[in-house]
Design a protein around this motif. Structure first.
Motif, PDB file in Angstrom:
ATOM      1  N   ALA A 196      -4.922 -11.144  17.373  1.00 35.50           N
ATOM      2  CA  ALA A 196      -5.079 -10.456  19.436  1.00 35.50           C
ATOM      3  C   ALA A 196      -4.818 -11.982  19.999  1.00 35.50           C
ATOM      4  N   LEU A 197      -5.466 -12.661  19.587  1.00 34.62           N
ATOM      5  CA  LEU A 197      -5.637 -13.962  20.547  1.00 34.62           C
ATOM      6  C   LEU A 197      -4.316 -15.397  19.505  1.00 34.62           C
ATOM      7  N   ALA A 198      -3.799 -14.785  18.625  1.00 33.01           N
ATOM      8  CA  ALA A 198      -2.940 -15.598  17.882  1.00 33.01           C
ATOM      9  C   ALA A 198      -1.012 -14.673  18.462  1.00 33.01           C
ATOM     10  N   LYS A 199      -1.535 -13.499  18.758  1.00 38.99           N
ATOM     11  CA  LYS A 199       0.092 -12.877  18.574  1.00 38.99           C
ATOM     12  C   LYS A 199       0.399 -11.974  20.076  1.00 38.99           C
ATOM     13  N   TYR A 200      -0.930 -11.856  20.472  1.00 40.16           N
ATOM     14  CA  TYR A 200      -0.951 -11.492  22.087  1.00 40.16           C
ATOM     15  C   TYR A 200      -0.464 -11.674  23.574  1.00 40.16           C
ATOM     16  N   LEU A 236       9.297 -11.574  11.918  1.00 36.99           N
ATOM     17  CA  LEU A 236       8.396 -10.841  10.929  1.00 36.99           C
ATOM     18  C   LEU A 236       7.285  -9.924  11.424  1.00 36.99           C
ATOM     19  N   LEU A 237       6.687 -10.169  12.344  1.00 36.23           N
ATOM     20  CA  LEU A 237       6.137  -9.184  13.002  1.00 36.23           C
ATOM     21  C   LEU A 237       7.196  -7.703  13.845  1.00 36.23           C
ATOM     22  N   GLU A 238       8.375  -8.222  14.941  1.00 36.04           N
ATOM     23  CA  GLU A 238       9.805  -7.973  15.280  1.00 36.04           C
ATOM     24  C   GLU A 238       9.837  -6.929  13.620  1.00 36.04           C
ATOM     25  N   ALA A 239       9.841  -7.738  12.918  1.00 36.73           N
ATOM     26  CA  ALA A 239      11.180  -6.792  12.293  1.00 36.73           C
ATOM     27  C   ALA A 239      10.082  -5.562  11.927  1.00 36.73           C
ATOM     28  N   ALA A 240       8.674  -5.537  11.434  1.00 36.89           N
ATOM     29  CA  ALA A 240       7.860  -4.610  11.223  1.00 36.89           C
ATOM     30  C   ALA A 240       8.189  -3.887  12.748  1.00 36.89           C
ATOM     31  N   ARG A 241       8.101  -3.895  13.289  1.00 34.10           N
ATOM     32  CA  ARG A 241       8.412  -3.279  14.808  1.00 34.10           C
ATOM     33  C   ARG A 241       9.381  -2.608  14.292  1.00 34.10           C
ATOM     34  N   ILE A 242      10.354  -2.892  14.080  1.00 37.38           N
ATOM     35  CA  ILE A 242      11.684  -2.679  13.692  1.00 37.38           C
ATOM     36  C   ILE A 242      12.002  -1.469  12.983  1.00 37.38           C
ATOM     37  N   ASP A 243      11.340  -1.677  11.963  1.00 36.08           N
ATOM     38  CA  ASP A 243      10.903  -0.321  11.193  1.00 36.08           C
ATOM     39  C   ASP A 243       9.928   0.897  11.417  1.00 36.08           C
ATOM     40  N   GLY A 244       9.628   0.921  12.856  1.00 36.04           N
ATOM     41  CA  GLY A 244       8.547   2.187  12.944  1.00 36.04           C
ATOM     42  C   GLY A 244       6.521   1.516  12.247  1.00 36.04           C
ATOM     43  N   ALA A 245       6.055   0.765  12.536  1.00 35.58           N
ATOM     44  CA  ALA A 245       5.124   0.354  12.352  1.00 35.58           C
ATOM     45  C   ALA A 245       4.447  -0.246  13.637  1.00 35.58           C
ATOM     46  N   ASN A 246       3.114   0.339  13.107  1.00 35.30           N
ATOM     47  CA  ASN A 246       2.367   0.702  14.587  1.00 35.30           C
ATOM     48  C   ASN A 246       2.102  -0.789  14.874  1.00 35.30           C
ATOM     49  N   GLU A 247       0.763  -0.298  15.633  1.00 37.27           N
ATOM     50  CA  GLU A 247       0.413  -2.677  15.457  1.00 37.27           C
ATOM     51  C   GLU A 247      -0.953  -1.904  14.436  1.00 37.27           C
ATOM     52  N   ARG A 261      -1.781  -3.754   6.972  1.00 39.04           N
ATOM     53  CA  ARG A 261      -0.371  -3.962   5.835  1.00 39.04           C
ATOM     54  C   ARG A 261      -0.070  -5.239   5.474  1.00 39.04           C
ATOM     55  N   LEU A 262       0.204  -5.632   6.556  1.00 34.52           N
ATOM     56  CA  LEU A 262       1.070  -6.292   6.705  1.00 34.52           C
ATOM     57  C   LEU A 262       0.110  -8.227   6.805  1.00 34.52           C
ATOM     58  N   MET A 263      -0.480  -7.659   7.976  1.00 33.60           N
ATOM     59  CA  MET A 263      -1.075  -9.370   8.714  1.00 33.60           C
ATOM     60  C   MET A 263      -3.070  -9.865   7.540  1.00 33.60           C
ATOM     61  N   LEU A 264      -3.469  -8.637   7.380  1.00 36.05           N
ATOM     62  CA  LEU A 264      -4.806  -8.962   6.417  1.00 36.05           C
ATOM     63  C   LEU A 264      -3.872  -9.290   5.262  1.00 36.05           C
TER      64      LEU A 264
END
Length: 275
Positions: free
Chosen positions: A95-99, A167-178, A184-187
């Motif tokens: 949250a601190l890094a990406k929001y 990378l996050l924007e691409a995942a959101r475009i593919d329909g992934a929620n936060e 599945r991605l960041m961790l």
């Protein structure tokens, strides 16, 4: 290699060897002393190696101290705290890094400011909270105050900042929620930090002494370090029991180091490479 570089290399190597001996010598003395009969521990002159190896010291320590109970208590506190610490630190660091909210920067500065406070300063208010929550003399009273660590949050924040936002924007475009993006991605990407913090957290909780001593009063709920301290009496000390029990207590840390050192080296070496 020039003669100057050779002399420098020899000098630095000699210093490192001396430092290694200084650090290893007390550990070897503890280990070898745990194999000595009580009559040899304070015999004069002192001997580094035991004349007679007393393997029964460990059987005596295990049966006398009820090690199984203390190991289970400590393992429960250590494992649960480590898992919750990783999840809390990773989510907060993400949250601190990406929001992008201004108040998050203020929160991060306040969080870092807590690292300048000695642990003893916050023990009194932490203990008051534990009492209000009716967690005194409970293993959960050891776990809950230890979950959030500024060190872990800082480590994850700095790592996640190196991950491109694309990378996050691409995942959101593919329909992934936060939630899916995080788990599945960041961790998985942060595997080196997860393992490093897991080792730190395991070590901190396994060796913790002051906080369990304050919170736990029931001997059946003692952690291993508090149980070891109870061996030391006011008038006498069972040195055979104390030495062999101390060696047993550090074996999980040695095993942890032996297993996870390889994973840290592997993940660190491969984290920047493409498959």
């Amino acid at each position: 290699m020039t003669s100057k570089n050779r002399v420098t290399s020899i000098l630095l190597t000699s210093i490192m060897i001396i430092l290694a001996v200084v650090y290893v010598f007390p550990i070897l003395w503890l280990l070898l002393s745990s194999f000595k009969p009580g009559s040899e521990l304070f015999s004069y002159p002192l001997k580094f190696f035991p004349d007679e190896i007393a393997l029964g010291n460990y059987e005596y320590a295990w049966s006398t101290m009820a090690f199984t109970k203390y190991v289970l208590n400590t393992s429960f506190v250590t494992v649960v705290t480590t898992v919750l610490t990783i999840l809390a630190s990773a989510s907060c660091g993400y949250a601190l890094a990406k929001y992008k909210y201004k108040w998050l920067s203020v929160f991060f500065v306040c969080m870092l400011a807590t690292t300048m406070l000695p642990t003893e300063v916050i023990m009194n208010p932490s203990f008051a909270v534990i009492q209000k929550l009716h967690l005194y003399d409970s293993l959960w009273g050891l776990i809950i105050p230890s979950i959030n660590t500024a060190t872990g949050i800082f480590m994850f924040r700095q790592f996640f900042q190196t991950i491109p936002d694309d990378l996050l924007e691409a995942a959101r475009i593919d329909g992934a929620n936060e939630g899916r993006i995080f788990f599945r991605l960041m961790l998985p990407i942060a595997k080196p930090i997860v393992i490093t913090l897991a080792i730190f957290s395991f070590q901190w909780r396994w060796n913790d002494y002051i906080w369990p001593l304050i919170v736990i009063s029931d001997p059946n709920k003692y952690t291993l370090q508090v149980a070891l301290r109870s061996i030391v009496g006011a008038d006498n000390i069972d040195w055979v029991l104390l030495l062999s029990a101390s060696v047993i207590s550090i074996l999980p840390m040695v095993l942890l180091y032996g297993v996870f050192q390889r994973y840290i080296m592997d993940t660190g070496a491969n984290s920047g490479l493409k498959d």
